[in-house]
Design an enzyme around this catalytic site. Structure first.
Site, PDB file in Angstrom:
ATOM      1  N   LYS A 112       0.805  -1.225   0.000  1.00  0.00           N
ATOM      2  CA  LYS A 112       0.000   0.000   0.000  1.00  0.00           C
ATOM      3  C   LYS A 112       0.842   1.280   0.000  1.00  0.00           C
ATOM      4  CE  LYS A 112      -4.422  -1.534   1.792  1.00  0.00           C
ATOM      5  NZ  LYS A 112      -4.235  -2.976   2.095  1.00  0.00           N
ATOM      6  N   SER A 123       1.540  -9.904  -1.185  1.00  0.00           N
ATOM      7  CA  SER A 123       1.161  -8.497  -0.960  1.00  0.00           C
ATOM      8  C   SER A 123       1.496  -7.968   0.427  1.00  0.00           C
ATOM      9  CB  SER A 123      -0.330  -8.313  -1.234  1.00  0.00           C
ATOM     10  OG  SER A 123      -1.111  -9.187  -0.439  1.00  0.00           O
ATOM     11  N   GLU A 178      -9.823   7.402   3.961  1.00  0.00           N
ATOM     12  CA  GLU A 178     -10.740   6.569   4.736  1.00  0.00           C
ATOM     13  C   GLU A 178     -10.087   5.208   4.843  1.00  0.00           C
ATOM     14  OE1 GLU A 178     -11.656   6.457   1.290  1.00  0.00           O
ATOM     15  OE2 GLU A 178     -11.343   4.276   1.352  1.00  0.00           O
TER      16      GLU A 178
HETATM   17  C1  LIG Z   1      -5.085  -3.960   1.581  1.00  0.00           C
HETATM   18  C2  LIG Z   1      -4.453  -5.249   1.276  1.00  0.00           C
HETATM   19  C3  LIG Z   1      -4.888  -6.061   0.201  1.00  0.00           C
HETATM   20  C4  LIG Z   1      -6.098  -5.739  -0.631  1.00  0.00           C
HETATM   21  O1  LIG Z   1      -6.043  -4.542  -1.324  1.00  0.00           O
HETATM   22  P1  LIG Z   1      -5.812  -4.470  -2.896  1.00  0.00           P
HETATM   23  O2  LIG Z   1      -6.089  -3.060  -3.240  1.00  0.00           O
HETATM   24  O3  LIG Z   1      -6.767  -5.427  -3.539  1.00  0.00           O
HETATM   25  O4  LIG Z   1      -4.409  -4.866  -3.150  1.00  0.00           O
HETATM   26  C5  LIG Z   1      -4.205  -7.234  -0.076  1.00  0.00           C
HETATM   27  N1  LIG Z   1      -3.143  -7.624   0.665  1.00  0.00           N
HETATM   28  C6  LIG Z   1      -2.699  -6.876   1.712  1.00  0.00           C
HETATM   29  C7  LIG Z   1      -1.533  -7.366   2.490  1.00  0.00           C
HETATM   30  C8  LIG Z   1      -3.333  -5.670   2.043  1.00  0.00           C
HETATM   31  O5  LIG Z   1      -2.879  -4.952   3.082  1.00  0.00           O
END
Ligand SMILES: *Cc1c(COP(=O)(O)O)cnc(C)c1O
Length: 393
Positions: free
Chosen positions: A89, A377, A111
């Site tokens: 993020k 992610s 938000e």
């Molecule tokens: C917020 C988050 C997501 C989901 O958000 P996307 O916008 O779909 O990427 C996925 N994995 C993690 C670790 C997150 O913090």
């Protein structure tokens, strides 16, 4: 067919800017300036420098040998979990705060649902010395105490949204209201590839560093820039958009988007938006979303807070509708097992969001010489209590 955005701000039939008249000046200012600013060499230089020195990029592309042996195929993990703040993020919040500075803004609003985007926003506001207000549903504030504490520690003001269901969509309404009232000095940092044009494209471009790095890292390791598959989980869709971005038009590379099936796609407690969703408008864009017959948005459910979203960004709606990406749905139970498996096979504890992507190997068989890149992610530290409770560790 193109899979990227067109000049009008649409991915196929999805996207656009369906906004109240009062927000028009804010969105128009962004639309007219975002490409000019972000493509300027001085912007790119500062963005790249911060990604390197502050976030710790490039994130490694790691060949997961024991996981690969188990599923008899070649699996690489793109380690977004190693970024500062523990997920992808921050790539986006760094980009947007640099843009906000160049637009002369002094105040940032956002938000947040689970608090991850709130933390990433509070982080870059501290970095740049900007005022930071994060709207969060009252119920989410109670559920996500550690992230609320992080935001406060970083100097942000967390404002409870007390209307409606007191969750994410109410926080979004509060943030919109704030922005309408403060159009001149305030930038609204949106956290995924959602919202009115140009947000989905802008966020996708900031996250595109992920696939740019995969290309060069894979080339070094395998002698090709192209994997056979790129896999990512989808909440709003920003980490997937980043991992797919430079492969969108290259149909040799297959794309797999993984959604949260919660307690089962048809259990009534799920976030499998593409399967269950119909066309509608949410957060200012036309996309697929879960709704009742009379158009009320359905409350989504997933064990992972980051996938618990009733829509997907317009890019993903188009990837689904056009068949460019395969969409898979993974239940809570399947994700939890896959998260434990990665921890014990590779010594990496993944975020529960990411665990959904890792669970596809129980559903789909790959060839031994296929190269699969999974976008890891985020890290699982934030989810430890969930894992512990679930497995009674
Ligand atoms: C917020 C988050 C997501 C989901 O958000 P996307 O916008 O779909 O990427 C996925 N994995 C993690 C670790 C997150 O913090």
């Amino acid at each position: 067919m193109s899979y990227n955005i067109n000049e009008k701000g649409y991915y196929g039939e999805f996207g656009g800017a369906y906004i109240p008249e009062m927000l028009y000046p804010n969105i128009e200012e962004l639309r007219l300036n975002y490409l000019k600013i972000t493509e300027d060499p001085s912007f790119k230089k500062e963005f790249d420098q911060l990604l390197k020195d502050y976030v710790g990029r490039p994130s490694p592309l790691y060949y997961a040998k024991r996981l690969s042996d188990k599923y008899n195929t070649k699996i690489y993990l793109k380690r977004e979990d190693l970024n500062h703040t523990g997920a992808h993020k921050v790539n986006n919040t760094i980009g947007q705060i640099l843009l906000a500075q160049r637009l002369g803004k002094t105040r940032i609003i956002a938000e947040t649902g689970a608090g991850q985007h709130g933390v990433a926003t509070a982080t870059v506001c501290a970095l740049m010395g900007m005022e930071c207000i994060v709207y969060m549903g009252e119920i989410d504030i109670a559920r996500q105490a550690p992230n609320v504490a992080r935001m406060k520690m970083l100097g942000a003001k967390v404002v409870p949204a007390t209307s409606g269901s007191k969750t994410l969509k109410d926080a979004t309404n509060e943030a919109m209201r704030d922005w309408i009232n403060n159009p001149v000095d305030t930038h609204y940092i949106v956290g995924s590839v959602v919202g009115p044009h140009p947000y989905p494209d802008m966020v996708a471009r900031f996250q595109a560093v992920v696939s740019e790095e995969i290309q060069s890292q894979l080339s070094e390791k395998e002698g090709t820039t192209k994997p056979d598959y790129v896999v990512a989980c989808v909440g709003g869709g920003s980490n997937a958009a980043g991992a797919f971005y430079h492969y969108l038009e290259d149909t040799d590379v297959k794309l797999i988007a993984v959604e949260a099936a919660g307690k089962g796609i048809h259990s009534g407690e799920s976030a499998a938006t593409s399967v269950l969703g119909r066309e509608g408008i949410i957060h200012g864009s036309k996309t697929l979303l879960m709704q009742t017959d009379d158009g009320q948005i359905t409350e989504p459910y997933s064990i992972s807070a980051g996938l618990d979203y009733p829509g997907v960004g317009p890019m993903h709606a188009h990837l689904y509708k056009s068949g460019r990406a395969q969409f898979m749905s993974i239940t809570d139970d399947e994700a939890m097992v896959a998260g434990l498996e990665l921890s014990q096979l590779e010594g990496i504890i993944p975020a529960i969001e990411t665990s959904h992507s890792l669970a596809i190997f129980e559903h789909k068989t790959f060839n031994p010489d296929d190269i699969i890149v999974i976008n890891l992610s985020g890290r699982g530290d934030k989810d430890l209590q969930n894992y512990i409770d679930y497995f009674k560790l």
